[in-house]
Design a protein around this motif. Structure first.
Motif, PDB file in Angstrom:
ATOM      1  N   LEU D 123      88.152  52.759  12.700  1.00 38.31           N
ATOM      2  CA  LEU D 123      87.733  51.665  13.459  1.00 38.31           C
ATOM      3  C   LEU D 123      87.724  51.726  14.915  1.00 38.31           C
ATOM      4  CD1 LEU D 123      86.573  48.482  13.159  1.00 38.31           C
ATOM      5  CD2 LEU D 123      89.417  48.000  13.235  1.00 38.31           C
ATOM      6  N   ILE D 124      86.709  51.382  15.660  1.00 38.59           N
ATOM      7  CA  ILE D 124      86.977  51.400  17.146  1.00 38.59           C
ATOM      8  C   ILE D 124      86.772  50.122  17.765  1.00 38.59           C
ATOM      9  CG2 ILE D 124      85.965  52.624  19.019  1.00 38.59           C
ATOM     10  CD1 ILE D 124      86.416  54.630  16.888  1.00 38.59           C
ATOM     11  N   VAL D 125      87.878  49.809  18.109  1.00 40.23           N
ATOM     12  CA  VAL D 125      88.135  48.280  18.704  1.00 40.23           C
ATOM     13  C   VAL D 125      87.885  48.554  20.315  1.00 40.23           C
ATOM     14  CG1 VAL D 125      89.520  46.549  18.991  1.00 40.23           C
ATOM     15  CG2 VAL D 125      89.571  47.749  16.896  1.00 40.23           C
ATOM     16  N   CYS D 126      87.162  47.557  20.975  1.00 41.32           N
ATOM     17  CA  CYS D 126      87.575  47.853  22.367  1.00 41.32           C
ATOM     18  C   CYS D 126      87.481  46.341  23.144  1.00 41.32           C
ATOM     19  CB  CYS D 126      86.349  48.486  23.057  1.00 41.32           C
ATOM     20  SG  CYS D 126      84.630  47.658  23.540  1.00 41.32           S
ATOM     21  N   ALA D 127      87.902  46.242  24.169  1.00 39.54           N
ATOM     22  CA  ALA D 127      88.595  44.950  24.787  1.00 39.54           C
ATOM     23  C   ALA D 127      87.284  44.281  25.664  1.00 39.54           C
ATOM     24  CB  ALA D 127      89.486  44.952  25.820  1.00 39.54           C
ATOM     25  N   GLY D 128      86.421  45.099  26.221  1.00 39.59           N
ATOM     26  CA  GLY D 128      85.584  44.319  27.129  1.00 39.59           C
ATOM     27  C   GLY D 128      84.077  45.156  27.120  1.00 39.59           C
ATOM     28  N   THR D 129      83.051  44.693  27.439  1.00 36.96           N
ATOM     29  CA  THR D 129      81.948  45.538  27.682  1.00 36.96           C
ATOM     30  C   THR D 129      81.883  46.516  28.626  1.00 36.96           C
ATOM     31  OG1 THR D 129      80.888  43.983  29.081  1.00 36.96           O
ATOM     32  CG2 THR D 129      80.445  43.318  26.982  1.00 36.96           C
ATOM     33  N   SER D 130      82.638  46.436  29.616  1.00 37.26           N
ATOM     34  CA  SER D 130      82.864  47.836  30.318  1.00 37.26           C
ATOM     35  C   SER D 130      83.421  49.072  29.526  1.00 37.26           C
ATOM     36  CB  SER D 130      83.370  47.478  31.783  1.00 37.26           C
ATOM     37  OG  SER D 130      83.084  46.397  32.174  1.00 37.26           O
ATOM     38  N   ASP D 131      84.077  48.763  28.530  1.00 40.09           N
ATOM     39  CA  ASP D 131      84.908  49.842  27.957  1.00 40.09           C
ATOM     40  C   ASP D 131      83.993  50.496  26.972  1.00 40.09           C
ATOM     41  OD1 ASP D 131      87.221  48.950  29.061  1.00 40.09           O
ATOM     42  OD2 ASP D 131      87.670  47.173  27.920  1.00 40.09           O
ATOM     43  N   VAL D 132      82.813  49.815  26.509  1.00 43.64           N
ATOM     44  CA  VAL D 132      81.897  50.299  25.493  1.00 43.64           C
ATOM     45  C   VAL D 132      81.575  51.811  25.761  1.00 43.64           C
ATOM     46  CG1 VAL D 132      79.711  49.892  24.373  1.00 43.64           C
ATOM     47  CG2 VAL D 132      81.107  48.012  24.856  1.00 43.64           C
ATOM     48  N   PRO D 133      81.167  52.291  26.787  1.00 46.85           N
ATOM     49  CA  PRO D 133      80.797  53.805  26.739  1.00 46.85           C
ATOM     50  C   PRO D 133      82.153  54.577  25.961  1.00 46.85           C
ATOM     51  CG  PRO D 133      80.105  52.708  28.789  1.00 46.85           C
ATOM     52  CD  PRO D 133      80.888  51.763  27.931  1.00 46.85           C
ATOM     53  N   VAL D 134      83.289  54.270  26.697  1.00 45.76           N
ATOM     54  CA  VAL D 134      84.218  55.132  25.985  1.00 45.76           C
ATOM     55  C   VAL D 134      84.497  54.862  24.640  1.00 45.76           C
ATOM     56  CG1 VAL D 134      86.890  55.567  26.207  1.00 45.76           C
ATOM     57  CG2 VAL D 134      85.516  55.180  28.478  1.00 45.76           C
ATOM     58  N   ALA D 135      84.250  53.778  24.239  1.00 41.83           N
ATOM     59  CA  ALA D 135      84.608  53.458  22.676  1.00 41.83           C
ATOM     60  C   ALA D 135      83.246  54.354  22.009  1.00 41.83           C
ATOM     61  CB  ALA D 135      84.257  51.887  22.548  1.00 41.83           C
TER      62      ALA D 135
END
Lengths: 253, 253, 253, 253, 253, 253, 253, 253
Positions: D123-135
């Motif tokens: 499961l890949i969780v991310c905090a904000g939309t700006s973190d999406v590329p890394v996720a």
């Protein structure tokens, strides 16, 4: 383990004075016996003049004594760095032949006579009196590794004439170790005067924004003189060791 | 200024081919003529094989051309470091005999034939392909200073077998320059395998918490293997220069 | 609270051996009773093998005894980390069944027999003898959480043969914890040899520019080998805990 | 070196089939050649599902194409990370079968059909939309290594209900990657909710005193929840790789 | 300087009652004397509920007693922060009416009865038991400045249910002080739940890469929830003081 | 979970309407669903005067338009921060009613008439003209959240008379935001003059050892005046938001 | 080397009084010997009013006594800085005429009567009572170097009226030393009020994010007022010394 | 405003050539007219030789022109620092009499003839050619403030003879500004040679671990020579300004 011992062992096998099993057992009993045969350590022991070294900081005197007694059995020279007078007393009392150098804060057990293995002189330069313990650690390390060592102390850049008046020492050295704290400027100056390798040792001497030697470390890494390389803060041992490698006459193949 | 030229000048004075005034004038016209006599620079020119070096970063091609033309008049070899292809093109076009090494990002003007001034081989080791430019800068610097240079590239610690399978290169070298970015572990490993001086060069290769080479720099300063000294981040020139000093045969007095 | 106890409680309600009010009271008396029902903690207690953990640093022996006695009532295993010998003596004397591990600097109260909950072996690797306390904290944590643990100590990168000669241990492990100070290079090397998760633990071992473990931490974050993740400096407990989670057989739903 | 070989060698000495000098030479030449390193790379290629990876940052499209064509010959899957759209276009045009994922900023060449090699879901969780590329880089890496991947995005700690309303996803995952910038608090919260390994990825998202991800990195290293380990800033690839190793079903021997 | 005075001065010049030189001199001598600064301290003493504060760290008990006796003469309340039990005993014995709060590590001399000067409640939240001393310093400061104070302790983000189960406390507060060490995530979570000002206090609780509170400080400065402002590490007093100012009913003019 | 529900559940067990297994399952499934989180976002939308905020940095104008159109549907005010003139033009052209403030570098869409929700005035103070953009971001944020805002700009500590001559503004404010770069001294001075909450905003204005605002940030965290709290570097929005919360009249229940 | 000597040398070559080889040798041996360095120390001793200084930190009382006795023989004044009361007692008892200043933590041996060597007054300003030791070290240093010294203490920026009410002292000073910890704002304020050189001394006073004086140091380096220069953290001696140099009447040639 | 103008104004009031109201109006129209009377600025204008200074970095040419035109009306000299050639062209074209110094990157508008206000010479020393722009900014600043300036450039510590050969310049100076990047050692050396105030200016010249001037800054703060004070990185203006204050003849009261 010294190569003469391995040769002797092989010769006894050739002469049938030693069975293969016994020889194998003896070879295995070297450090890292689990390797089958301690290849690398073997190599290390082949190098003449390399002392066994114990980093004393954070070890009890009991631990140091135990390690030192083990190492001493190899018959080579031994060096214990970063050891205070109190622990050193116990060590010297427990391991015969060991002496303490209170300035370098090191114990030395010299089981082999001094043999000059270098091409020339290792010169140890230091900036201030507070840098002397680190400088002496470097000097002691180089000396026990078979180097002639000379000292040029208390020649900080705020009084250049003291340094400049001893240029013949700088010119004559094969390798120069420069120890300085505070602004760490001395290696740049020395490196500009000579065409020999300079090993810079930042010390934690200083206060305020010296940050335990970071100011001197950064200065040395940014030395404008070419030919300067740097070791860790207060790492007199490392500088002396590097200097010994640089000064060493190559073993003929 | 090469000593032969000073000797020739003195001989012409002795032969009365040159007046004292003219000789004095010629001596004064050396760099730093305001010194009366350029003692130190004079000494510097006495050293065989030392190139004139221009640090190209932050200089225009016009500035570099001007400096290089001035330096070239001395008749020695010249090295321009940190210069990109565009500026290099102008420099090579303007100063005859200059060639550009695009990997090392350096221009070289070799006016003197190669003369081997070293005791042995300087080996340049690097961890990854991104470290190659720094490694090549070191190699070029050492080569132009009169050293035989060999290379062992792309032998990072995550694939140890590549390094270990070339041990004979490590064993044969007189001095080893180890270039690595990221975690900077390679000098420790190399230093543990050989008994020769290791000059560690951290590179700014990496990302995130590599902080432009700080991670590698700190790792190298803390190398657990003895005999490792460190130069500044990406300082291939400094490493090559130090290696050349260490490898250099001492001039007979 | 272990799920068997909740089930037993519910069964006694079903059998009318326990009134609803008493059952409600008992449920409420669990930790965080103010929650109405301690949902999350309940979940936490459902996990087999999770010890109760007390971080001993900065607590008096009296405080630790009080907390430990409270936690011990739950019937599970308990672990006190970062506790020195002096305080541990008081704790062991006051809480029956507690034993002290002086190397890991931890107290353990094992009220449940060891049950192997893992898929394979958790291997703890460390670079130097000074790293052993952190390594043992990791080992103890993993062991008390139901893992078979093996150790490979004193295999720093400056003497690679020691590590390489034990490759079978590395290959056999399910999860590997690698503990190292100074330049922190060992996780890169181990990560390059295996295809298993590596948890890197930087230690504060070192001096000068090791900055209390920062050098090792940065090196590990920049490890060139893939599959390496990092925990906090000296955090043997965290590494052992993470290793236990990774090695754990999933509970069947 | 296996003892049988040393025994054989000793026996040949005993039988005078080998002189002492030759035996000594052979012992000296042993170092690592016995360790079977040629097989290491081989092993790497044997591992099912391991993609060949090219780190695209700082490489030209020509360099990437050349490397990718070389790697593709092995018949396995290939991944190019850190590549922008412009260079990717050239790569996709030059290497047949390659596709570009603009969010993950990665090129993928899948030559092998997807095979689920994992125990469960990553499961890949991310905090904000700006973190999406890394996720997405983490997700893509895990997917290409044979893992079922699910996503839970935009669930930062300033709006906890979004995270808490999806607890069933957290509970069902085998391994959880948590990607967050700014204050980096999300791994602590997730780690407190589940009993599975959490891999925390700090991102350089933020401004001012986030210092390009250092704030988040430090927060994650200090996560109060156990079971959290950390990779380098923005290192989605590393997190996905580690997650794949943790989730991987062990190959039967 | 008020323009009327300048006008008067100019008029005296026009009337020849003042020479040009004297007028010039008077204009020069004006600096700040017109700004009414003598009233600043006066204002400070007029503020109801403001205690006199002694920062106890680094002061001897004798020094504290002397200062406290002086301040006490004003008849207001006095607070001594950062004082350990030993020095506090002397202080309490020497200055009648002083009591020591060992958790907040503060001495209090309340000479004025408690008067509620606030609009509502100041809520002090803290993450772990180690943060309690800082939290209590904040609570004590706010209380002695005339605020009703409530506490919500040990509600760290690794066990969110403890925080969430007490939402009514969060919702009812006028100002919230959030104290946390380690990763410092709690203010983000609290700030996301309420629409009230949050004052975040990082504590030096933690180890390794918490760097004495820097990790928590950076996290709080980067809190993704709006409405969070931050005070210095361990600065419970500052947080309590700021909270008191925010909660204060404005004095009617 | 409210105890009534647990009681009901237990009663159903007692009545055999629910099996023990089902009861256990239901207890396990409870986690946070009872905590009423669906209402959190709802609460957020209920708050009068809270704008929807888009952090514009790193987003394309297309992304911003899309988000803004979505948010605008709620009928509230919207704020886009950190947006340059070029992108703003597209946004203003695409979303009717949006205007751009080039100094604050923000777009505003005011769909609700201004309603004063504050107790008093929010005063924005800044040190130099370079700090004005950050100050205006704070002012705009506070204004759109329903606050009367006044400005006192260019009153740096090197010219104290400018600040001191406007003391009546300082005295009249309910909350003061102080924006400063370089040495960041202004909040200490302002905090010493008033008895109101001061929110300090360090800016990245400065050069050399200002380190992008770190010097100012550290100075503000160490402000010797009490009552100062700090937000992130250049975070005008955060300061304006916090100021609005502090100034806000409490909604009557 | 003065050109006359080179000319003489060349003339002797021309006259064949000197062989070419000898001339070459003499030219090579010149380095710095011509630069008259023996006079540097001499110059230092000629300077009226310059005390001999011993940096006491890290030295034993025995070492200090030995150095001081040596220095005292010169008949000048001597200053020992950074010495605590205990060691000072031994020093004062051993070296007649030495007195201890417990606030400045310095020993003074005044063998020369005070002679005013300055142009005007050196004013020492400090922010808080904790800064007084550093301020007094500066004052004592300046005084012993022949300067009239005045003090303006406890005038921190949080209570500006105290500073502003003493403007006549600021206006009258020739040089101003400003000592401050915490946010280090005072030099900016003082520098804005006067047109005299300001020497800023950051102190390590503060806690949390003051980082032992770094916050104040950075603030002072970034002072918005012109005319401020900075010395090292806690370096009262350096500030007093610099102030003395600035205030000094130039010796007539 | 120049005092002659105020005197003239007062005389016209005395002569009834100007009404009190008009005089008041004129006084009010000075900068900071809101002060009633611009006390401090008034004082500032009384100082002979102080230029109006515009910090050009980050300002458009239009902004600079507007400010400069406003300032020029005062009739004094004006200095614009940190301005590149392109913007300078616009400025010089728009404000008559302005000239651009491309090395110092500054515009100068000299409306007053040079008047020597100093006691002696301000000497500007710099280490390398890359440091020249900062050195020239210092020189220009000192010159425009009424000081005779001399230069000693390119005298880095790696070639000490260049510095030492010009000792007469060092000995003759009243104040010495020393500009250096990289390891920043030059101020220590200069400070050891002279008994005059040394103002050290670190520059951002260097690479790798010079960290944009931090290495040099730290070195200078830790200078082992007394009498060295430091300004911000690259702050040539600040150094020139401080030097001017130190060199300035005191105005007779």
């Amino acid at each position: 383990m010294d190569p003469a011992r391995i040769r002797a062992l092989l010769e006894r096998v050739a002469l049938r004075e030693l069975t293969v099993d016994d020889a194998l057992g003896e070879l295995r009993s070297l450090p890292y016996s689990e390797l089958g045969f301690a290849t690398v350590d073997h190599h290390r022991h082949l190098r003449r003049g390399f002392p066994e070294v114990v980093f004393g900081q954070g070890k009890t005197s009991q631990q140091i004594v135990a390690i030192l007694q083990e190492l001493a059995r190899g018959g080579g020279n031994c060096l214990v760095t970063r050891i205070d007078a109190e622990r050193a007393e116990t060590v010297c009392r427990s391991v015969a032949g060991t002496r303490y150098d209170p300035v370098a804060r090191a114990c030395v057990l010299e089981q082999q006579p001094f043999e000059d293995l270098g091409r020339g002189v290792v010169l140890i330069v230091c900036a201030g009196t507070s840098d002397v313990p680190v400088a002496e650690e470097a000097a002691l390390t180089a000396q026990i590794m078979g180097n002639r060592v000379e000292r040029l102390f208390d020649v900080g850049v705020a009084g250049l004439h003291r340094l400049l008046s001893r240029r013949e020492l700088l010119d004559a050295a094969e390798v120069i170790v420069v120890v300085a704290g505070m602004e760490g400027a001395l290696p740049s100056v020395v490196g500009g005067l000579v065409a020999r390798p300079v090993i810079a040792v930042p010390t934690s001497v200083g206060y305020g924004a010296s940050f335990g030697g970071i100011a001197a470390l950064l200065a040395m890494l940014n030395a404008c003189a070419s030919g300067v390389s740097v070791v860790n803060i207060d790492n007199g041992f490392g500088a002396g060791f590097s200097a010994a490698l640089m000064n060493r006459r190559r073993a003929t193949p």
